[in-house]
Design a protein around this motif. Structure first.
Motif, PDB file in Angstrom:
ATOM      1  N   SER A 119      19.210  22.044   1.939  1.00 57.06           N
ATOM      2  CA  SER A 119      19.332  23.110   0.949  1.00 57.06           C
ATOM      3  C   SER A 119      18.283  23.063  -0.153  1.00 57.06           C
ATOM      4  CB  SER A 119      20.728  23.099   0.325  1.00 57.06           C
ATOM      5  OG  SER A 119      20.918  21.906  -0.401  1.00 57.06           O
ATOM      6  N   LYS A 133      14.824  23.268  -2.116  1.00 56.84           N
ATOM      7  CA  LYS A 133      13.673  24.156  -1.952  1.00 56.84           C
ATOM      8  C   LYS A 133      12.597  23.542  -1.066  1.00 56.84           C
ATOM      9  CE  LYS A 133      10.146  26.447  -4.770  1.00 56.84           C
ATOM     10  NZ  LYS A 133       9.718  26.716  -6.145  1.00 56.84           N
ATOM     11  N   VAL A 190      23.823  22.183   5.714  1.00 52.67           N
ATOM     12  CA  VAL A 190      23.241  23.018   4.660  1.00 52.67           C
ATOM     13  C   VAL A 190      22.907  22.166   3.434  1.00 52.67           C
ATOM     14  CG1 VAL A 190      23.698  24.919   3.052  1.00 52.67           C
ATOM     15  CG2 VAL A 190      24.289  25.156   5.463  1.00 52.67           C
ATOM     16  N   ASN A 191      23.774  21.242   3.085  1.00 49.92           N
ATOM     17  CA  ASN A 191      23.489  20.350   1.960  1.00 49.92           C
ATOM     18  C   ASN A 191      22.238  19.509   2.219  1.00 49.92           C
ATOM     19  OD1 ASN A 191      25.624  21.240   0.403  1.00 49.92           O
ATOM     20  ND2 ASN A 191      27.011  19.651   1.140  1.00 49.92           N
ATOM     21  N   HIS A 239      13.432  13.719  -2.332  1.00 50.32           N
ATOM     22  CA  HIS A 239      13.713  14.210  -0.968  1.00 50.32           C
ATOM     23  C   HIS A 239      13.442  13.131   0.076  1.00 50.32           C
ATOM     24  CE1 HIS A 239      14.829  18.416  -1.319  1.00 50.32           C
ATOM     25  NE2 HIS A 239      13.922  18.551  -2.277  1.00 50.32           N
ATOM     26  N   VAL A 287      28.561  22.632   6.495  1.00 50.80           N
ATOM     27  CA  VAL A 287      28.301  22.417   5.071  1.00 50.80           C
ATOM     28  C   VAL A 287      27.409  21.201   4.867  1.00 50.80           C
ATOM     29  CG1 VAL A 287      29.373  21.849   2.856  1.00 50.80           C
ATOM     30  CG2 VAL A 287      30.408  23.573   4.329  1.00 50.80           C
TER      31      VAL A 287
END
Length: 102
Positions: free
Chosen positions: A9, A11, A5-6, A47, A2
């Motif tokens: 995640s 875009k 993925v976080n 980001h 998890v």
């Protein structure tokens, strides 16, 4: 899993990280923004700050006028390359068979 993925995640997360990995050199903010077009300045900044906090990217500010800021993938960030390569290979192989819903 998890947490991973976080991390990737958003875009734009994978395109930004992959660009830095592939370049293998310091990359200026504007160059990253053009490579990930049509990403906004705000989104790219968000980001990059997250990746810097996680130790995946280093930010270097050169004391010039105007200031020159460069981003470099760290050794830790570079360890993501095999994972990102395998995701890209999987998409090349199976992407066409995925159900694309709108």
């Amino acid at each position: 899993m998890v947490a991973f993925v976080n991390l990737i995640s958003g875009k734009w997360a994978i395109p930004i990280l992959y660009r830095l990995i592939v370049e293998g050199r310091p990359v200026r903010f504007g160059e990253l923004q053009r490579a990930a077009a049509p990403i906004t300045q705000k989104e790219l900044t968000r980001h990059l700050r997250l990746f810097e906090e996680q130790g995946l990217v280093t930010r270097t500010v050169h004391p010039e006028m105007p200031p020159r800021v460069e981003y470099t993938i760290t050794d830790l960030g570079r360890t993501l390359q095999p994972t990102l390569d395998s995701l890209a290979a999987w998409m090349r192989t199976h992407g066409a068979t995925l159900s694309h819903t709108k």
